[in-house]
Structure formats: structure tokens, C-alpha cells
Design an enzyme around this catalytic site. Structure first.
Site, mmCIF file in Angstrom:
data_model
loop_
_atom_site.group_PDB
_atom_site.id
_atom_site.type_symbol
_atom_site.label_atom_id
_atom_site.label_comp_id
_atom_site.label_asym_id
_atom_site.label_seq_id
_atom_site.Cartn_x
_atom_site.Cartn_y
_atom_site.Cartn_z
ATOM 1 C CD GLN A 48 -3.117 -0.725 2.263
ATOM 2 O OE1 GLN A 48 -2.521 -1.362 3.350
ATOM 3 N NE2 GLN A 48 -4.039 -0.179 2.237
ATOM 4 C CG HIS A 132 -3.537 -5.104 1.558
ATOM 5 N ND1 HIS A 132 -4.179 -4.471 0.499
ATOM 6 C CD2 HIS A 132 -4.210 -4.425 2.526
ATOM 7 C CE1 HIS A 132 -5.107 -3.577 0.689
ATOM 8 N NE2 HIS A 132 -5.146 -3.386 1.846
HETATM 9 ZN ZN ZN Z 1 -6.553 -2.597 2.995
#
Ligand code: ZN
Length: 178
Positions: A48, A132
């Protein structure tokens, strides 16, 4: 360091294992904790912030975990539904069903192996962040009906990302021309 948004290809990458827990990694983990806090999140995965490596940070009720090369070694049978959101998918919140209890293994920020049983928010956040690292987003795990409901929002996020990319490339091209 900044949070990448839906549409960014790094969010869809299966991230690589970390070979060494060193000062550089510890510094990155600290920066990620700061960023997660400033964004009011409970978790933030390396991809991220555009780093396709297997680590993430979590914070539940003021307690931080820094998690490297995580694995789920056992999942409980009881499944629970809970509303999730994601710092990379702003404005989208939907229910996701996941095991309530998990047993996990990971390295901490000192490279020490940890084996823990997690429940409630820790379990939820750990599973979301581990997804993720495998390129999976919570919106992949929602019901067909909810997928239809959020499709438009996701489309807009993707368009925003493409406009950003186009703008970035244009700037680069103009710089080359000068
Ligand atoms: Zn997330």
C-alpha cells in the site's frame, strides 16, 4: 512515502518474502506506523506504500504490531461477518466474512519468530493485511450484490488513478522536451 490507491498495479502484486530484518526495514516499519496513524487506519501493508514485500503494521487500541513474512498456520471454523474498509479504497465499506480465530506465525521487527493466536480486531486486521500481500483486496471478498453496489465507486477510483498516471507521464514528457 504515501498510500497508493485502488487502480495502482502494486496493490495486485503477490509480494516477495523479506530476506533480512535490518535497520532499513525497521525504519520503513516506523514510517508506516506514522502514516497509518495519520490516516486513522488499523493496518497498512507494504504494497500500500508501493513496496512489494511481505510486511505490514497493525495498531489496535494503542498496541502496535510490526509483522514480517506472515503466515496463517491455522484458521478456526467459526466464521464472522464484519464491515471492512481500506486506506487504498477510500469511501467503500462493506461486510466481509472471515474466520474469527487464527493462529499466525511471523517475524517481528527484531527478526524474532512469533507464534500467536489472534481473535476479534487483531484477527480481522491481520487477515485483511495478509490478503494485501497476496494482491487481494477486501472488495474481492464481498457478496455479488455488494460488488455490484460498489462497482461504480471502484471505476471512478481507477479512472482517477489513470488520470494521475497520464498527468505524470505528460509532465515527464514535457520535461524531456525542455
Ligand atoms: Zn486495506
Amino acid at each position: 512515502m504515501k498510500i497508493v490507491l485502488y487502480g495502482n498495479p502494486t496493490l495486485r502484486v503477490k509480494s516477495a518474502e523479506v530476506d533480512k530484518v535490518d535497520d532499513d526495514l525497521r525504519k520503513t516499519l516506523d514510517e508506516m506506523v506514522e502514516l497509518m496513524r495519520s490516516a486513522n487506519g488499523v493496518g497498512l501493508a507494504a504494497n500500500q506504500v508501493d513496496i512489494p514485500k511481505r510486511f505490514f503494521v497493525l495498531e489496535v487500541e494503542g498496541n502496535v504490531k510490526k509483522v514480517v513474512n506472515p503466515e496463517i498456520i491455522e484458521s478456526g471454523e467459526e466464521m464472522v461477518e464484519f464491515e471492512e474498509g481500506c486506506l487504498s479504497i477510500p469511501g467503500v465499506y462493506k461486510k466481509v466474512t472471515r474466520p474469527e480465530k487464527i493462529k499466525v506465525k511471523y517475524l517481528d521487527e527484531n527478526g524474532e519468530e512469533k507464534v500467536e493466536e489472534l481473535t476479534e480486531m487483531w484477527s480481522r486486521a491481520f487477515q485483511h493485511e495478509l490478503d494485501h500481500l497476496d494482491g487481494i483486496l477486501f472488495t474481492d471478498r464481498i457478496s455479488v450484490l455488494n460488488k455490484r453496489l460498489v462497482a461504480k465507486k471502484l471505476e471512478i477510483l481507477k479512472k482517477d488513478y489513470n488520470i494521475f498516471l497520464l498527468y505524470f507521464l505528460l509532465q515527464y514528457y514535457l520535461q524531456l522536451c525542455i
